[in-house]
Design a protein around this motif. Structure first.
Motif, short mmCIF file in Angstrom:
data_model
loop_
_atom_site.label_atom_id
_atom_site.label_comp_id
_atom_site.label_asym_id
_atom_site.label_seq_id
_atom_site.Cartn_x
_atom_site.Cartn_y
_atom_site.Cartn_z
N ALA A 1 0.86 -1.10 0.15
CA ALA A 1 -0.02 -0.13 0.17
C ALA A 1 0.70 1.41 -0.05
O ALA A 1 0.39 2.09 -0.31
CB ALA A 1 -0.72 0.12 1.37
N ARG A 2 1.90 1.33 0.28
CA ARG A 2 2.78 2.36 1.04
C ARG A 2 3.35 2.84 -0.79
O ARG A 2 4.06 3.64 -0.36
CB ARG A 2 3.79 2.51 2.08
CG ARG A 2 3.18 2.61 3.47
CD ARG A 2 4.38 2.46 4.21
NE ARG A 2 5.20 3.79 4.51
CZ ARG A 2 5.96 3.87 5.01
NH1 ARG A 2 5.74 3.07 6.63
NH2 ARG A 2 6.65 5.12 5.17
N ILE A 3 3.49 1.17 -1.36
CA ILE A 3 4.75 2.03 -2.62
C ILE A 3 3.53 1.72 -3.81
O ILE A 3 4.36 2.21 -4.30
CB ILE A 3 5.39 0.89 -2.92
CG1 ILE A 3 5.12 -0.16 -2.77
CG2 ILE A 3 7.11 1.24 -1.33
CD1 ILE A 3 6.15 -1.60 -3.13
N GLY A 4 2.43 1.65 -3.41
CA GLY A 4 1.15 1.68 -4.27
C GLY A 4 1.44 1.07 -5.09
O GLY A 4 1.18 0.45 -6.08
N ARG A 5 1.43 -0.57 -4.63
CA ARG A 5 1.59 -1.74 -5.05
C ARG A 5 0.68 -3.19 -5.27
O ARG A 5 0.10 -2.38 -3.75
CB ARG A 5 2.91 -1.98 -5.69
CG ARG A 5 3.96 -1.59 -5.86
CD ARG A 5 3.65 -1.71 -7.47
NE ARG A 5 5.14 -0.54 -7.84
CZ ARG A 5 4.74 0.32 -8.55
NH1 ARG A 5 4.11 2.12 -7.63
NH2 ARG A 5 5.84 1.22 -8.91
N HIS A 6 0.11 -3.44 -5.78
CA HIS A 6 -0.90 -4.51 -4.95
C HIS A 6 -0.07 -5.54 -4.59
O HIS A 6 1.66 -5.87 -4.78
CB HIS A 6 -1.82 -5.68 -6.51
CG HIS A 6 -2.98 -6.20 -6.24
ND1 HIS A 6 -2.36 -7.79 -5.53
CD2 HIS A 6 -4.48 -6.30 -5.71
CE1 HIS A 6 -3.68 -8.38 -5.57
NE2 HIS A 6 -4.58 -6.94 -5.44
N PRO A 7 -0.60 -6.11 -3.46
CA PRO A 7 0.00 -7.02 -2.44
C PRO A 7 0.65 -8.26 -3.15
O PRO A 7 2.12 -8.73 -3.36
CB PRO A 7 -0.65 -7.52 -1.24
CG PRO A 7 -2.08 -6.25 -0.92
CD PRO A 7 -1.68 -5.73 -2.99
N SER A 8 0.23 -8.87 -3.94
CA SER A 8 0.36 -10.16 -4.54
C SER A 8 1.80 -9.81 -5.85
O SER A 8 2.19 -10.69 -5.99
CB SER A 8 -0.93 -10.78 -5.71
OG SER A 8 -0.68 -9.68 -6.83
N SER A 9 2.13 -8.06 -6.25
CA SER A 9 3.45 -8.06 -6.60
C SER A 9 4.79 -7.69 -5.79
O SER A 9 5.84 -8.36 -6.06
CB SER A 9 2.99 -5.80 -7.01
OG SER A 9 3.34 -5.73 -6.27
N LEU A 10 4.76 -7.82 -4.71
CA LEU A 10 5.82 -8.22 -3.55
C LEU A 10 5.51 -10.26 -3.35
O LEU A 10 6.39 -10.41 -2.44
CB LEU A 10 5.34 -7.88 -2.42
CG LEU A 10 5.16 -6.26 -2.34
CD1 LEU A 10 4.67 -5.82 -3.50
CD2 LEU A 10 5.46 -5.93 -0.45
N ASN A 11 4.74 -10.73 -3.39
CA ASN A 11 4.71 -12.55 -3.80
C ASN A 11 6.09 -13.21 -3.33
O ASN A 11 6.46 -13.72 -2.95
CB ASN A 11 4.06 -13.15 -4.28
CG ASN A 11 1.89 -12.80 -3.46
OD1 ASN A 11 2.63 -12.31 -2.00
ND2 ASN A 11 1.36 -13.10 -4.00
N LYS A 12 6.64 -12.47 -4.26
CA LYS A 12 7.93 -13.54 -5.09
C LYS A 12 9.23 -12.55 -4.40
O LYS A 12 10.63 -13.29 -4.30
CB LYS A 12 8.28 -13.78 -6.58
CG LYS A 12 7.25 -14.55 -7.35
CD LYS A 12 7.75 -14.84 -8.08
CE LYS A 12 6.29 -16.03 -8.74
NZ LYS A 12 6.67 -15.51 -10.33
#
Length: 77
Positions: free
Chosen positions: A24-35
């Motif tokens: 949320a803080r970086i303006g991305r969908h949480p799934s984009s951080l999954n890997k």
């Protein structure tokens, strides 16, 4: 910082923020951080957004993400 992984850097920098909060803080969908926890190299835009959101130097974040070496980050214009 050469022995750090991107995810370790993220966790140390973000403190108690969980993955959803970071996204949320970086303006991305949480799934984009999954890997990221598995060692995936983040996108340049995500690294830049992370550095800005957590008030860290962009070059520091790029080195942590493996996008630049420490030597490259120290080079002048």
């Amino acid at each position: 910082m050469a022995d750090r992984t991107w995810w370790k850097y993220v966790c140390e920098t973000a403190g108690t923020d969980n993955q959803s909060t970071i996204a949320a803080r970086i303006g991305r969908h949480p799934s984009s951080l999954n890997k990221w926890p598995q060692g995936a190299t983040p996108r340049v835009e995500s690294v830049r957004a992370f550095a800005e959101a957590y008030d860290r130097p962009i070059l520091e974040a790029f080195v942590a993400a493996g996008l630049l070496t420490e030597e490259e980050a120290r080079q002048g214009p």
